[in-house]
Design a protein around this motif. Structure first.
Motif, PDB file in Angstrom:
ATOM      1  N   LEU A 178       2.690   2.791  -4.408  1.00  0.00           N
ATOM      2  CA  LEU A 178       4.075   3.237  -4.493  1.00  0.00           C
ATOM      3  C   LEU A 178       4.996   2.020  -4.459  1.00  0.00           C
ATOM      4  O   LEU A 178       4.859   1.159  -3.580  1.00  0.00           O
ATOM      5  CB  LEU A 178       4.393   4.170  -3.322  1.00  0.00           C
ATOM      6  N   THR A 179       5.918   1.947  -5.414  1.00  0.00           N
ATOM      7  CA  THR A 179       6.862   0.830  -5.440  1.00  0.00           C
ATOM      8  C   THR A 179       8.100   1.153  -4.608  1.00  0.00           C
ATOM      9  O   THR A 179       8.531   2.299  -4.522  1.00  0.00           O
ATOM     10  CB  THR A 179       7.308   0.492  -6.878  1.00  0.00           C
ATOM     11  N   ASP A 180       8.665   0.100  -4.010  1.00  0.00           N
ATOM     12  CA  ASP A 180       9.944   0.183  -3.312  1.00  0.00           C
ATOM     13  C   ASP A 180      10.888  -0.784  -4.014  1.00  0.00           C
ATOM     14  O   ASP A 180      10.843  -1.994  -3.780  1.00  0.00           O
ATOM     15  CB  ASP A 180       9.775  -0.184  -1.837  1.00  0.00           C
ATOM     16  N   THR A 181      11.719  -0.250  -4.891  1.00  0.00           N
ATOM     17  CA  THR A 181      12.625  -1.094  -5.660  1.00  0.00           C
ATOM     18  C   THR A 181      13.734  -1.657  -4.782  1.00  0.00           C
ATOM     19  O   THR A 181      14.211  -2.770  -5.008  1.00  0.00           O
ATOM     20  CB  THR A 181      13.237  -0.280  -6.825  1.00  0.00           C
ATOM     21  N   GLY A 182      14.121  -0.923  -3.758  1.00  0.00           N
ATOM     22  CA  GLY A 182      15.203  -1.377  -2.897  1.00  0.00           C
ATOM     23  C   GLY A 182      14.848  -2.573  -2.041  1.00  0.00           C
ATOM     24  O   GLY A 182      15.700  -3.416  -1.745  1.00  0.00           O
ATOM     25  N   ARG A 237       8.876  -4.200  -2.581  1.00  0.00           N
ATOM     26  CA  ARG A 237       7.560  -4.078  -1.961  1.00  0.00           C
ATOM     27  C   ARG A 237       6.676  -3.154  -2.794  1.00  0.00           C
ATOM     28  O   ARG A 237       7.152  -2.297  -3.522  1.00  0.00           O
ATOM     29  CB  ARG A 237       7.667  -3.509  -0.542  1.00  0.00           C
ATOM     30  N   LEU A 238       5.348  -3.358  -2.630  1.00  0.00           N
ATOM     31  CA  LEU A 238       4.365  -2.441  -3.182  1.00  0.00           C
ATOM     32  C   LEU A 238       3.518  -1.942  -2.029  1.00  0.00           C
ATOM     33  O   LEU A 238       2.930  -2.740  -1.283  1.00  0.00           O
ATOM     34  CB  LEU A 238       3.484  -3.146  -4.223  1.00  0.00           C
ATOM     35  N   PHE A 239       3.469  -0.615  -1.874  1.00  0.00           N
ATOM     36  CA  PHE A 239       2.691   0.013  -0.806  1.00  0.00           C
ATOM     37  C   PHE A 239       1.353   0.521  -1.353  1.00  0.00           C
ATOM     38  O   PHE A 239       1.249   0.901  -2.517  1.00  0.00           O
ATOM     39  CB  PHE A 239       3.439   1.210  -0.221  1.00  0.00           C
ATOM     40  N   ARG A 240       0.366   0.559  -0.449  1.00  0.00           N
ATOM     41  CA  ARG A 240      -0.905   1.235  -0.751  1.00  0.00           C
ATOM     42  C   ARG A 240      -1.118   2.303   0.323  1.00  0.00           C
ATOM     43  O   ARG A 240      -0.899   2.062   1.516  1.00  0.00           O
ATOM     44  CB  ARG A 240      -2.061   0.243  -0.753  1.00  0.00           C
ATOM     45  N   ILE A 241      -1.574   3.493  -0.110  1.00  0.00           N
ATOM     46  CA  ILE A 241      -1.817   4.597   0.806  1.00  0.00           C
ATOM     47  C   ILE A 241      -3.265   5.027   0.650  1.00  0.00           C
ATOM     48  O   ILE A 241      -3.709   5.385  -0.452  1.00  0.00           O
ATOM     49  CB  ILE A 241      -0.881   5.798   0.519  1.00  0.00           C
ATOM     50  N   VAL A 242      -4.023   4.992   1.744  1.00  0.00           N
ATOM     51  CA  VAL A 242      -5.417   5.424   1.767  1.00  0.00           C
ATOM     52  C   VAL A 242      -5.581   6.380   2.941  1.00  0.00           C
ATOM     53  O   VAL A 242      -5.318   6.011   4.098  1.00  0.00           O
ATOM     54  CB  VAL A 242      -6.383   4.231   1.918  1.00  0.00           C
ATOM     55  N   ASP A 243      -6.007   7.612   2.647  1.00  0.00           N
ATOM     56  CA  ASP A 243      -6.189   8.627   3.693  1.00  0.00           C
ATOM     57  C   ASP A 243      -4.938   8.779   4.565  1.00  0.00           C
ATOM     58  O   ASP A 243      -5.021   8.925   5.792  1.00  0.00           O
ATOM     59  CB  ASP A 243      -7.398   8.299   4.575  1.00  0.00           C
ATOM     60  N   GLY A 244      -3.789   8.705   3.935  1.00  0.00           N
ATOM     61  CA  GLY A 244      -2.532   8.881   4.648  1.00  0.00           C
ATOM     62  C   GLY A 244      -2.023   7.656   5.373  1.00  0.00           C
ATOM     63  O   GLY A 244      -0.904   7.662   5.894  1.00  0.00           O
ATOM     64  N   GLU A 245      -2.820   6.590   5.406  1.00  0.00           N
ATOM     65  CA  GLU A 245      -2.417   5.351   6.076  1.00  0.00           C
ATOM     66  C   GLU A 245      -1.684   4.447   5.082  1.00  0.00           C
ATOM     67  O   GLU A 245      -2.183   4.193   3.982  1.00  0.00           O
ATOM     68  CB  GLU A 245      -3.623   4.624   6.656  1.00  0.00           C
ATOM     69  N   ILE A 246      -0.527   3.944   5.499  1.00  0.00           N
ATOM     70  CA  ILE A 246       0.342   3.156   4.619  1.00  0.00           C
ATOM     71  C   ILE A 246       0.235   1.674   4.970  1.00  0.00           C
ATOM     72  O   ILE A 246       0.248   1.301   6.147  1.00  0.00           O
ATOM     73  CB  ILE A 246       1.807   3.600   4.769  1.00  0.00           C
TER      74      ILE A 246
END
Length: 296
Positions: free
Chosen positions: A154-158, A161-170
């Motif tokens: 998931l990107t955060d344009t504001g 940042r670039l997030f990764r989510i695995v099994d609900g963990e960010i």
């Protein structure tokens, strides 16, 4: 984090003053070449194709994208007919505020929103899950992609940042090294990377390689800017550029304009055939559909 310069770019463009010509101006489509138009929407930000159901999903801001709890996702037929305008709306506890990028993962449609990620049943429209990002103080959560290892990105344009989510963990997997805030994101097999569209003044695509945890420089557009949606197509990438209201195609270091859009293109969608491209415009409350030409 390592950063790799993948290759130099050889632009196909000819730029004369403020005029831009790509592979011959006669080959560029415009508003007269549309094959369908979807009207009656409300701030459409993103389009995503469901290949099994042969429908488009369209996310709608419907007002303030930051938090007015009245956003929705529309269900649209392949020919542009609105089947259900407010097909997905969230719940009282986790409403859709200003839904944007979407991606299908199995039977789920993941939808980025102001405060986190929603999961909906792509057939019934039922709300299934919400992943809360408030602890990360997001700036503008924007676009979603599923990586080759099954993780959600998931990107955060504001906040760039670039997030990764695995099994609900960010987790945050990229922030330093992102010269421009990332907007659209798509997996590109050619680069073996998640390619990120730069928002703001940058024109160079950035790639994140999950297995190697490094960043690479991708192609650079010779013009345009404020890039939004990305789609992999015919061995290259389709790019929505808001600065010049154009859909670009880049491949092997060459770039050309395929479509001049009548408004600022947001997060584009491509059908399974690779022939129909849907382009949303937030300000116009509309989605246009074009048929793409083949590229040898």
């Amino acid at each position: 984090m390592k950063r790799v310069n993948l290759f130099s770019v050889i632009p196909l463009m000819l730029i004369t003053g403020s005029a831009v010509i790509a592979g011959g101006a006669d080959n560029i489509q415009d508003v007269d070449d549309r094959i369908a138009t979807v009207e009656g929407l409300s701030g459409p930000e993103a389009v995503h194709w469901d290949a099994e159901q042969e429908i488009w999903f369209v996310s709608n801001f419907n007002g303030d994208a930051a938090g007015d709890a009245n956003g929705f996702v529309s269900k649209i037929a392949s020919d542009g007919e609105i089947l259900e305008r407010e097909f997905m709306i969230g719940t009282d506890g986790h409403p859709l505020h200003g839904p944007r990028g979407m991606r299908i993962d199995g039977e789920r449609l993941w939808v980025a929103d102001a405060e986190g990620l929603h999961a909906f049943d792509r057939r019934s429209g039922a709300h299934l899950e919400f992943i809360d990002f408030s602890a990360f103080e997001p700036g503008f959560l924007n676009d979603v992609e599923i990586g080759p290892e099954g993780a959600i990105y998931l990107t955060d344009t504001g906040n760039a940042r670039l997030f990764r989510i695995v099994d609900g963990e960010i987790s945050v997997v990229a922030d330093e090294g992102l010269v421009s805030p990332p907007n659209g994101v798509v997996w590109d097999a050619g680069h073996e990377a998640l390619m990120l569209a730069p928002w703001g003044g940058g024109r160079t695509l950035i790639g994140y390689r999950p297995g190697q945890d490094d960043l690479i420089d991708g192609e650079t557009l010779p013009a345009g800017g404020n890039m939004d949606g990305l789609e992999a197509w015919q061995g290259g990438l389709l790019i929505a550029s808001q600065h010049d209201q154009a859909i670009w195609f880049v491949r092997d270091g060459e770039a050309e304009i395929l479509i001049r859009t009548p408004g600022r293109p947001a997060d584009i969608g491509l059908d399974a055939s690779g022939r129909r491209l849907a382009v949303p415009y937030i300000a116009l409350d509309r989605v246009d559909i074009w048929e793409l030409p083949d590229r040898p």
